[in-house]
Design an enzyme around this catalytic site. Sequence first.
Site, PDB file in Angstrom:
ATOM      1  N   TYR A 242       0.833  -1.211   0.000  1.00 56.86           N
ATOM      2  CA  TYR A 242       0.000   0.000   0.000  1.00 56.86           C
ATOM      3  C   TYR A 242       0.864   1.257   0.000  1.00 56.86           C
ATOM      4  O   TYR A 242       0.407   2.313  -0.405  1.00 56.86           O
ATOM      5  CB  TYR A 242      -1.009  -0.032   1.153  1.00 56.86           C
ATOM      6  CG  TYR A 242      -1.914  -1.221   0.954  1.00 56.86           C
ATOM      7  CD1 TYR A 242      -2.629  -1.347  -0.232  1.00 56.86           C
ATOM      8  CD2 TYR A 242      -1.984  -2.253   1.870  1.00 56.86           C
ATOM      9  CE1 TYR A 242      -3.395  -2.464  -0.502  1.00 56.86           C
ATOM     10  CE2 TYR A 242      -2.757  -3.377   1.617  1.00 56.86           C
ATOM     11  CZ  TYR A 242      -3.455  -3.476   0.433  1.00 56.86           C
ATOM     12  OH  TYR A 242      -4.202  -4.587   0.164  1.00 56.86           O
ATOM     13  N   HIS A 389       0.392 -11.594 -10.369  1.00 52.29           N
ATOM     14  CA  HIS A 389      -0.402 -10.662  -9.537  1.00 52.29           C
ATOM     15  C   HIS A 389       0.351  -9.351  -9.317  1.00 52.29           C
ATOM     16  O   HIS A 389      -0.175  -8.270  -9.539  1.00 52.29           O
ATOM     17  CB  HIS A 389      -0.724 -11.346  -8.207  1.00 52.29           C
ATOM     18  CG  HIS A 389      -1.083 -10.416  -7.086  1.00 52.29           C
ATOM     19  ND1 HIS A 389      -2.229  -9.648  -7.090  1.00 52.29           N
ATOM     20  CD2 HIS A 389      -0.442 -10.119  -5.916  1.00 52.29           C
ATOM     21  CE1 HIS A 389      -2.284  -8.925  -5.972  1.00 52.29           C
ATOM     22  NE2 HIS A 389      -1.210  -9.181  -5.245  1.00 52.29           N
TER      23      HIS A 389
END
Length: 572
Positions: A242, A389
């Site tokens: 993040y 991913h």
Amino acid sequence: MSAVGFADLSHDEASASVGSTWAAARRLMLAFLVTGFSALMIGASIGPLQALNYAGIDLYPFLEPALKTYYQGLTIHGVLNAYVFTFFVTAGLLVYLPAREMDVPIPLGLWGACYGTMAVGTLMLLVAMFDNSATVLWTFYPPLKGSAFFYVGMTLLAFGSVLPLPVLLVMRRRWRTLHPGMITPLVTYMSVITMLMWGVCSLGVGLELLVQLVPWSLGWIDAVNPMIARTLFWLTGHPIVYFWLMPAYVSWYGLLPRQAGGKLASDTMARITFVMLFVFSLPVGSHHQFADPGFSPIWRGILTALTMSVALPSLITAFTIGLSLEYAGRRRGGRGIFGWFTALPWGNPAVAAQVLAAITFIVGGSTGLVNGSWQLDSIVHNTTYLPGHFHLTVGSVTALTFMSLAFWMVPHLSGKALVSRRLALASVWLWFVGISLFAVGMLWSGLHGVPRRAWVSSLPAPVYDALYGNAQLPLAVVGLGGAVLWLALLCFYSLFFASLVFGAKTEEGREIGFAEVLGAYAGSAAPNRVAGALDHIWIMTWLVALATVAAYVPILWPFLQHANLSTGWRVW
Ligand code: HAS
Ligand code: CU
């Protein structure tokens, strides 16, 4: 260098010194940007070698003595792209944008120290990685043991990357004394929350480095506990994703709506998104350890549930940014269900890069949900599905959004225009196509069980065919994606450096176009009560710290009971 107290100066002196302070700030921001992108240039140009490796083409023997093994290349690739590139751009961006938004001077001494610390750390890492004394991959899990240079360099880099936090807090305090009772402006708010999240979570890897890896590599202790090291690493290692995503979101929420010709659909949703990312991202790090020993099924279940919650803020983002883009497209004359989408200003490379990044994140995020569920993760864990991913997240959302920043920041900071808009657009589209091919190939071959981090091309041809023959097509797609990415890099870096050196002088882009907010709160620094409540950043920080302790004490406690220590291995 230190910031100037503008209030103490006469008007003329003040405007002259304000000008020179901003000029110094622009220079330092440019240094952050150029250093970050130079790291990416080295790191990313090794990437296609890894793609070709999976396609069965081994170029490493031709690269000796610069690169001895696939694993050395992979270490340099991961460390430079995931840490050095992202940290430098972010440490610049999350200080510079808020300073411009609040119009307050930057404590340049501290910000410069941030740059210097990270630069020294990076040099140490480069030495350790290129002399092949620390081929420990980006996760540097013990018992793999690299040279002390690597761990000390990593410590400095990580420490430096937290320094924008005090810089931001000083600026925010100054702004608050000038604007009593007002709520922190949006871009500053998002930046502060990002840095708070990073400040708190970096304690995990900080402990791992300072208590375990640095003393171990210096010979002060003989052995370390790998399970504790891995757990501390992932305490930071999940939130770090993040720390790559949130600066991109700062641009999506704070700049993109305006660049696209519209307004941001909701200031409040932007704030809620950032707070949720802050609150949810810390306790879930051990979802990277679903396959590790020592986690009870109950914990794995809890981690699965927590991981689903960390996807919510991105789902909110999908709707808020989607709506903002639709508004922009309709304002530009787009009609019908998809007309707004084609009506977006696709000729603007900064917009194209961010919208394409958002599109890749639909698949990148969905595959995160697959990883996040313990049962499904057991199918894909440690296969090429994982690099699939994360190339649709950090390799696309972050990389493309940071490229979009470069397109307006180079003229803004250097006063030199981009030498070619077409080249910028070509680099964006090639990156989008290349990373999508690469990632789809990796996801697909991962479902065939192809392992990640494997030097498969060094196997004799019959063995490679016997093991991976069933995944030949997806692996060829991986190789093709890598080749397209090389072209993208060529276009981007020719543009980037040519513009910095040969760009025509321009005054365009001196102003930063922060997005306006759609609806009732437009133009107000005090949107509503929710925003007011969310401005209590310290209460939130304490809650997050408590939640993290509550999540990690039960995980770490059993590992602390068993002294499963390991001396170091050098397997390269
Ligand atoms: Fe992840 C592993 C779970 C997000 C990066 N992740 C990794 C690794 C990396 C990484 C680097 O639970 C590998 C580490 C290693 O080396 O081992 N990840 C998640 C989940 C999310 C997630 C649940 N990851 C990210 C982001 C990353 C990143 C972001 C980098 C920036 N990940 C995991 C798990 C593992 C993992 C497990 C470990 C697995 C294992 O086996 O080891 C979520 O945050 C994702 C939520 C996102 C969404 C998508 C929202 C979509 C948006 C776009 C909207 C589009 C628009 C365009 C507006 C739900 C916001 C409009 C246009 C139209 C045409 C409509
Ligand atoms: Cu994670």
